[in-house]
Design an enzyme around this catalytic site. Structure first.
Site, mmCIF file in Angstrom:
data_model
loop_
_atom_site.group_PDB
_atom_site.id
_atom_site.type_symbol
_atom_site.label_atom_id
_atom_site.label_comp_id
_atom_site.label_asym_id
_atom_site.label_seq_id
_atom_site.Cartn_x
_atom_site.Cartn_y
_atom_site.Cartn_z
ATOM 1 N N ARG A 1 17.091 5.905 -3.860
ATOM 2 C CA ARG A 1 16.281 7.097 -3.613
ATOM 3 C C ARG A 1 15.741 7.724 -4.897
ATOM 4 O O ARG A 1 14.871 8.591 -4.859
ATOM 5 C CB ARG A 1 17.103 8.151 -2.866
ATOM 6 N N ASN B 1 17.611 17.970 -3.377
ATOM 7 C CA ASN B 1 16.521 17.008 -3.250
ATOM 8 C C ASN B 1 15.317 17.796 -2.761
ATOM 9 O O ASN B 1 15.414 18.493 -1.763
ATOM 10 C CB ASN B 1 16.900 15.927 -2.222
ATOM 11 N N GLU C 1 -1.324 -5.923 0.637
ATOM 12 C CA GLU C 1 0.126 -5.892 0.504
ATOM 13 C C GLU C 1 0.597 -6.804 -0.646
ATOM 14 O O GLU C 1 1.498 -6.450 -1.407
ATOM 15 C CB GLU C 1 0.777 -6.292 1.841
ATOM 16 N N HIS D 1 -19.731 -7.434 -3.964
ATOM 17 C CA HIS D 1 -20.250 -6.083 -4.184
ATOM 18 C C HIS D 1 -19.571 -5.418 -5.378
ATOM 19 O O HIS D 1 -19.567 -4.201 -5.496
ATOM 20 C CB HIS D 1 -20.075 -5.245 -2.911
#
Ligand code: F6R
Length: 614
Positions: free
Chosen positions: A28, A102, A489, A512
């Site tokens: 985390r 947090n 991805e 392009h």
């Protein structure tokens, strides 16, 4: 995005368990970590910049051992650089209260100015410290601890999950509160535990109480009392979480990411197979809201997600439009929530998220609900905020995903989207029973093909490509149709874990602009599946080669394989499911390049797994 943890034990010592819990939460945030324990001498703290192992080294030799109450934190810095002094826990001036946090206290500057004027000297640059001082000052005025916590929490504004450790008449007391980021608690006969993630709770029990926004919980051995900020007691029931604690380990793999890539054939099975109803050419979800009557009236689907989950959302758009013929929009959750969107007709707002806690995704779904949409979620974490808030849920059943770079959750999200497209199509009559049976069969035969791509030959081929291209100036990933999001991805995976610049592009867009990038030092990864766009993609590959670009082909189209300089041949499958196969070599490619570069694969720099702040 930080991880917080708290423990009370009837017997024994908390510090070792808190360290174990922090290791499970380290994905985390991992720029610093700290622990506070409380014993008869009061609160003692150890904090260290860097990984949990720095903290563990500081605790070696039994430091802080013996205490029966404690809190811990693993940080992803928002206010103040990652340093020993900014690492949590933080305390008030007297050292009577320790806090881990947090999120962000948005009015911290105002509170800090007020407290400074009143003579408080701050020791850190964090926003967190204001809460410790607010509680400390209430205690100094003689206010009872529980009331001081509630009063102080009413003064902070923003987005937070906090744990507060203090003592009253020599007894440890442990509180936690939530306004936004995830928080869960669990109690047993011998302990009480709080954590940002159920992963750190399931080693103790699978009966979990999810703390809701505005809740303040007090933990005691065997008991949790939840109140609102006004002190009114609220009934929060425990839910059973079926994750196996063993699944949270690395097993025999050197990295979580590699383990999770290899789990994908099983994840496909877990997400899909129990839901398939072959005889009907349909699928059935075990949650409410997916019946014909409910799906027939949907006029539009609006998908919102972030990062890898957004790429799954783009694939879902191709699936739902292509198979169920319902118009679909798909947007970055962070853009959707601020672009004053218009939701016409009977819209199903579909949030896709591994964690179910991503701040932007939750905010986007809440906005869609306010605008009158029916809400739905594809999510991996049962009990998460998203699962609790969405009106309809499809759980992806991928098991805990710990590697910061998402892999198996992506495959599970595509699988769930395929099931959803099939269900909507069957409900609306755009897919016949026979067509449904074919779609279901395609899914059944996919698993051995995934296994083939994870076998030694394919893995070795990818490793060889990684060795030859590890020093490329950059990578361009190209795909068309349902494989365009796979190109996005592939580029994201490479960027995030090996820090190599990569872009994903719709191959038809190449001329392009990005065609100007093509030169021999640029590696071009082209995706091509068998389907109506295979010819078009072949022309794009020719255009790259005509400009000196070296092409790595990932796919099953033999013509493209012939054109490419190198390739990984992917087994043939239905074009609708080709993203699931094509992404596997891309995941392995980014893993192999990151490994060759010596990167920290499971904990890439600057990232955190669950993005619970804006
Ligand atoms: C990339 C990655 C992120 C997440 C994104 C959304 O590998 O993991 O891009 O996909 O932060 O997270 P969830 O799915 O938890 O909402």
């Amino acid at each position: 995005m930080c991880g917080i943890i708290g423990t009370l034990l009837a017997e024994g010592s908390v510090v070792e368990g808190i360290l174990e819990g922090l290791r499970l939460l380290e994905y985390r945030g991992y720029d610093s970590a700290g622990v506070a324990v409380l014993d008869k001498k009061g609160i003692s703290i150890r904090r260290k910049a860097g990984r949990i192992e720095h903290l563990a080294a500081a605790l070696a030799g039994g430091a802080l051992s013996g205490a029966k109450a404690g809190i811990g934190h693993t940080r992803w810095a928002t206010h103040g650089a990652p340093s020993d002094t900014n690492a949590h826990p933080h305390t008030d001036t007297e050292g009577r209260v320790a806090i881990v946090h947090n999120g962000i206290f948005e009015n911290y500057a105002e509170l800090r100015a007020e407290l400074s004027t009143a003579g408080v000297v701050f020791k850190s640059e964090t926003d967190t410290e204001v809460l410790a001082h607010l509680i400390g000052r209430e205690l100094a005025r003689g206010v009872e601890l529980g009331a001081a916590v509630l009063h102080s929490l009413r003064r902070v504004k923003g987005y937070y999950a906090v744990a507060v450790l203090s003592q009253d008449h020599d007894q440890p007391r442990l509180f936690c509160a939530r306004s936004g980021p995830p928080l869960a608690v669990a109690v047993t006969k011998t302990g009480a535990y709080l954590a940002s993630d159920v992963l750190a709770l399931i080693p103790h029990t699978r009966e979990i109480v999810f703390i809701e926004d505005g809740d303040v919980a007090e933990l005691e051995i065997g008991k949790v009392t939840v109140r609102n900020l006004d002190g009114k007691v609220i009934d929060r029931k425990a839910r059973r979480v079926e994750w196996d604690p063993e699944e949270a380990g690395k097993g025999t793999y050197p990295h979580y990411m590699l383990k999770e890539i290899h789990e994908q054939p099983d994840v496909l099975a877990r997400t899909a197979f129990d839901r398939i109803r072959e005889a009907k050419g349909d699928v059935e979800f075990d949650t409410a809201g997916w019946d014909d009557t409910e799906l027939k009236t949907i006029e539009r689907v609006e998908i919102m997600a972030c990062g890898t989950a957004l790429h799954a959302g783009y694939i879902a758009r191709y699936l739902i439009e292509g198979l169920a013929r319902v118009p679909v929009e798909c947007d970055y959750a962070s853009e959707f929530r601020y672009r004053d969107p218009v939701l016409a007709g009977n819209t199903m707002a579909l949030a896709i998220s591994q964690s179910g806690e991503t701040a932007d995704t939750l905010a986007a779904l809440r906005l869609a609900k306010e605008l009158g949409a029916h809400t739905a979620a594809i999510c991996n974490v049962n009990g998460s905020t998203l699962v609790r808030e969405a009106q309809r849920v499809i759980l992806t059943n991928a098991g805990p995903e710990i590697g910061v770079a998402s892999t198996k959750a992506f495959v599970a999200q595509i699988t769930a989207a395929y099931l959803l497209a099939l269900r909507i199509g069957r409900a609306r009559g755009t897919i016949s029973k026979e067509q449904g049976q074919e779609l279901v069969d395609e899914l059944r035969v996919l698993r051995p093909k995934m296994e083939q791509l994870l076998g030694e030959t394919a893995v070795k081929a990818v490793r060889g490509i990684a060795e030859r291209h590890q020093n490329a100036k950059g990578f361009l990933f190209l795909g068309r149709g349902i494989n365009f999001p796979v190109a996005l991805e592939g580029a994201l995976k490479l960027k995030e874990i090996s820090y190599v610049h990569a872009e994903g592009y719709a191959a038809g867009e190449m001329k392009h602009g990005p065609i100007a990038l093509i030169e021999p030092s640029m590696s071009i990864v082209a995706l091509n599946a068998i389907g109506p766009l295979a010819d078009k993609m072949r022309s794009n590959i020719e255009q790259v080669r005509a400009r000196g670009g070296k092409v790595i082909l990932i796919g099953s189209d033999e013509g493209s394989v012939q054109l490419a300089d190198e390739h990984v041949k992917v087994p043939e499958c239905s074009e609708w499911l080709s993203p699931i196969l094509n992404v596997i070599p891309l995941q392995l490619l980014s893993y192999s390049i990151a490994l060759l570069k010596g990167c920290d694969i499971d904990k890439p720099r600057n990232l955190a797994k669950s993005v619970t702040v804006e």
